[in-house]
Design a protein around this motif. Structure first.
Motif, PDB file in Angstrom:
ATOM      1  N   GLY A   1      11.808 -12.328  -6.954  1.00  0.00           N
ATOM      2  CA  GLY A   1      10.430 -11.842  -7.040  1.00  0.00           C
ATOM      3  C   GLY A   1       9.429 -12.988  -7.097  1.00  0.00           C
ATOM      4  O   GLY A   1       9.765 -14.108  -7.498  1.00  0.00           O
ATOM      5  N   ALA A   2       8.184 -12.705  -6.701  1.00  0.00           N
ATOM      6  CA  ALA A   2       7.112 -13.708  -6.759  1.00  0.00           C
ATOM      7  C   ALA A   2       6.759 -14.007  -8.220  1.00  0.00           C
ATOM      8  O   ALA A   2       7.069 -13.226  -9.120  1.00  0.00           O
ATOM      9  N   GLN A   3       6.099 -15.136  -8.416  1.00  0.00           N
ATOM     10  CA  GLN A   3       5.822 -15.581  -9.806  1.00  0.00           C
ATOM     11  C   GLN A   3       4.576 -14.885 -10.381  1.00  0.00           C
ATOM     12  O   GLN A   3       3.471 -15.046  -9.856  1.00  0.00           O
ATOM     13  N   PRO A   4       4.746 -14.156 -11.500  1.00  0.00           N
ATOM     14  CA  PRO A   4       3.550 -13.612 -12.152  1.00  0.00           C
ATOM     15  C   PRO A   4       2.761 -14.766 -12.805  1.00  0.00           C
ATOM     16  O   PRO A   4       3.358 -15.681 -13.387  1.00  0.00           O
ATOM     17  N   LYS A   5       1.433 -14.703 -12.729  1.00  0.00           N
ATOM     18  CA  LYS A   5       0.619 -15.758 -13.353  1.00  0.00           C
ATOM     19  C   LYS A   5       0.904 -15.819 -14.847  1.00  0.00           C
ATOM     20  O   LYS A   5       0.847 -16.882 -15.467  1.00  0.00           O
ATOM     21  N   ALA A   6       1.211 -14.674 -15.436  1.00  0.00           N
ATOM     22  CA  ALA A   6       1.446 -14.628 -16.882  1.00  0.00           C
ATOM     23  C   ALA A   6       2.603 -15.527 -17.320  1.00  0.00           C
ATOM     24  O   ALA A   6       2.642 -15.983 -18.466  1.00  0.00           O
ATOM     25  N   VAL A   7       3.547 -15.795 -16.409  1.00  0.00           N
ATOM     26  CA  VAL A   7       4.710 -16.598 -16.808  1.00  0.00           C
ATOM     27  C   VAL A   7       4.268 -17.964 -17.347  1.00  0.00           C
ATOM     28  O   VAL A   7       4.758 -18.443 -18.368  1.00  0.00           O
ATOM     29  N   ARG A   8       3.329 -18.585 -16.642  1.00  0.00           N
ATOM     30  CA  ARG A   8       2.862 -19.914 -17.070  1.00  0.00           C
ATOM     31  C   ARG A   8       2.275 -19.838 -18.489  1.00  0.00           C
ATOM     32  O   ARG A   8       2.552 -20.671 -19.347  1.00  0.00           O
ATOM     33  N   ASP A   9       1.452 -18.799 -18.753  1.00  0.00           N
ATOM     34  CA  ASP A   9       0.829 -18.665 -20.082  1.00  0.00           C
ATOM     35  C   ASP A   9       1.889 -18.446 -21.166  1.00  0.00           C
ATOM     36  O   ASP A   9       1.831 -19.026 -22.239  1.00  0.00           O
ATOM     37  N   TYR A  10       2.840 -17.591 -20.876  1.00  0.00           N
ATOM     38  CA  TYR A  10       3.865 -17.281 -21.875  1.00  0.00           C
ATOM     39  C   TYR A  10       4.756 -18.503 -22.136  1.00  0.00           C
ATOM     40  O   TYR A  10       5.110 -18.794 -23.278  1.00  0.00           O
ATOM     41  N   VAL A  11       5.109 -19.184 -21.050  1.00  0.00           N
ATOM     42  CA  VAL A  11       5.977 -20.362 -21.219  1.00  0.00           C
ATOM     43  C   VAL A  11       5.207 -21.463 -21.953  1.00  0.00           C
ATOM     44  O   VAL A  11       5.743 -22.125 -22.855  1.00  0.00           O
ATOM     45  N   ASN A  12       3.926 -21.641 -21.603  1.00  0.00           N
ATOM     46  CA  ASN A  12       3.120 -22.637 -22.320  1.00  0.00           C
ATOM     47  C   ASN A  12       3.007 -22.287 -23.796  1.00  0.00           C
ATOM     48  O   ASN A  12       3.037 -23.161 -24.661  1.00  0.00           O
ATOM     49  N   ALA A  13       2.874 -20.985 -24.081  1.00  0.00           N
ATOM     50  CA  ALA A  13       2.781 -20.562 -25.487  1.00  0.00           C
ATOM     51  C   ALA A  13       4.074 -20.922 -26.223  1.00  0.00           C
ATOM     52  O   ALA A  13       4.048 -21.378 -27.376  1.00  0.00           O
ATOM     53  N   GLN A  14       5.174 -20.718 -25.543  1.00  0.00           N
ATOM     54  CA  GLN A  14       6.463 -21.054 -26.160  1.00  0.00           C
ATOM     55  C   GLN A  14       6.566 -22.560 -26.401  1.00  0.00           C
ATOM     56  O   GLN A  14       6.990 -23.018 -27.470  1.00  0.00           O
TER      57      GLN A  14
END
Ligand SMILES: Cc1ncc(COP(=O)(O)O)c(C=O)c1O
Length: 488
Positions: A92-105
């Motif tokens: 699947g294509a990358q959701p923009k939210a992934v970057r935010d969630y990973v950065n939060a982690q």
């Protein structure tokens, strides 16, 4: 007719009846303008023609302008145009939210270190690491049609198939067979075969493969007949919800009920079904199911997978207040242990009730951040709405493909669509079996035009216009590129 009317027709089993001008950009754009889910495309980063050519990192993200000449990073407009991403059945294509969630982690880990296990950070989209798998389960109830306590996120798909079979495939001298289909994804074949060998049995005798008809499809009646033929000697039936190669959607409720009435345990590999079609795993009384999260769920390559275990197998009974409860046997590890006592470090295994009790190890919080981000997009809509759009998108693609074939010698068509013609028996994907020798040229033309779709050698093109981020316009453009490659 407008988009809701097409949905209604397709849901009722009627043909969509596209108009004479269906093969036009205007018609495609009209349907897009009526699409109530069109805003979801903005939740994704889609590769551009330029980014697809990238062979070294330069800090740029497709669609975001870095610095620039004419606001386009020095590349002309055609190059920054989003590509056509029809390969969500593979990755699947990358959701923009992934970057935010990973950065939060990453910020959580950097800031509070080990305390991240038990600290809910304000302003974070994430829960404490301990609860991340549970949070993903909570976000998945609509996705698979189950209560969150029947869902667990852990490991990867093939590992989970093994974990489930460890608990659910219990061969004995009478019931030892596993029913599968003729062309399972190789990993499923290996998993089943190795389980049989692991139990000291012979795969030649214990693996029952259902063969397709001449058209590569397996009618439900054939599945039921195979169940009947082996009813007394079968321990497990393990089929794909959607067959990865043909795109056939199996009749999960009917097959499940039929096998269970005959005392057979029923498991489903939903790699190509989860996030693609509506599922009601609890109501259908499925015993177990496994799925990956990197195809229609968009959590990224190899991301943590999901599994469903029906509630009756998740019970933990403390008989007579004993400290050792009774529960379904499984392969256990400390993360399946009830988190209230997990850190007591005692050696009495007390499983978490529900599917969570089938966990083994401390899951990767980075990975789960990505899964949680991907699932958050599904929570902005419903599987019913996604499926409604997908029914029309795929029917539109089928219609335009049929038009292409109609322009050539009927005795020598360019291709044959091997996915079922009945929309109720397929998901988003159409598998197109090309005339011999066409695949390489078509693949090259698609690539040159920024189209990503999956090629299965020697002759199959799998086209998946995923409704979360695909437009009717993309389907139309895809067909123009295909026409060009075929010399039309
Ligand atoms: C139907 C099916 N089963 C199993 C797998 C293997 O998955 P994993 O490598 O995540 O174990 C795949 C991967 O694409 C698949 O499509």
């Amino acid at each position: 007719m407008d988009l809701p009317a097409y949905v209604e027709r397709l849901r009722s089993g009627a043909p969509p009846k596209f108009p004479a001008d269906a093969n036009s950009l205007q018609f495609a754009q009209k349907l897009d303008s009526q699409d109530s889910l069109r805003h979801l495309r903005d939740e994704f980063i889609l590769p551009t023609k330029a980014s697809l050519k990238k062979r070294a990192l330069d800090g740029s993200i497709p669609g975001e302008t870095k610095s620039t000449v004419n606001g386009t990073n020095g590349v002309n407009g055609a190059e920054t145009e989003q590509g056509i991403y029809f390969v969500g059945n593979s990755l699947g294509a990358q959701p923009k939210a992934v970057r935010d969630y990973v950065n939060a982690q990453l910020e959580t880990w950097a800031s509070v270190g080990v305390n991240g296990h038990f600290t809910d950070m304000g302003q974070s989209p994430l829960v404490q690491w301990q609860d991340m798998a549970e949070d993903c389960a909570n976000k998945s109830a609509d996705l698979v049609g189950a209560s969150p306590s029947e869902i667990v996120y852990m490991s990867t798909l093939t590992v989970n198939l093994h974990m489930m079979m460890a608990s659910f495939y219990k061969p004995d001298s009478k019931r030892h067979k596993v029913i599968l289909e003729w062309k399972p994804f190789p990993s499923d074949h290996y998993a089943i075969e190795s389980q049989i060998v692991w139990h000291g049995l012979n795969p030649e005798e214990s693996m029952i493969k259902i063969e397709p008809d001449d058209n590569y499809l397996i009618p439900t009646e054939k599945v039921l007949a195979t169940i009947d033929a082996h009813a007394d000697s079968t321990a497990l039936i393990l089929l794909p919800g959607i067959q990865y190669w043909s795109g056939q959607l199996f009749d999960i409720p009917r097959i499940t009920a039929y096998a269970k009435e005959r005392g057979i345990v029923v498991g489903w590999d939903l790699a190509h079904a989860a996030g693609n079609v509506e599922l009601k795993l609890h109501d259908w009384d499925v015993d177990f199911a496994c799925w990956c999260t990197y195809k229609y769920i968009n959590a990224g390559p190899g991301a943590t997978a999901g599994a469903f275990v029906h509630e009756r197998y998740g019970k933990v009974d403390f008989v007579d207040n004993s400290e050792s409860p009774s529960y379904r046997p499984r392969l256990s590890g400390w993360y399946g242990g009830d988190k209230r006592v997990r850190f007591n470090m005692a050696n009495t295994f007390v499983p978490t009730p529900g599917a969570a009790g089938y966990q083994v190890s401390n899951p990767s919080a980075l990975d789960l951040a990505s899964v949680a981000a991907a699932l958050s997009i599904f929570n902005k809509t419903s599987m019913r709405d996604l499926r409604s759009k997908a029914l029309v998108l795929t029917a539109y693609a089928e219609h335009l493909l049929d038009q292409i074939n109609a322009e050539t010698d009927a005795a020598k068509p360019f291709f044959k669509i091997i996915t079922p013609r009945d929309p109720a028996q397929r998901g988003t994907q159409l598998s197109v079996l090309l005339r011999e020798g066409l695949l390489d040229d078509i693949a090259q033309a698609l690539e040159q035009n920024g189209v990503m779709c999956d090629k299965r050698k020697p002759d199959v093109l799998r086209v998946a216009p995923v409704p979360l981020y695909s437009r009717f316009e993309d389907v139309w453009k895809f067909m123009q590129i295909l026409r060009g490659a075929l010399g039309l």
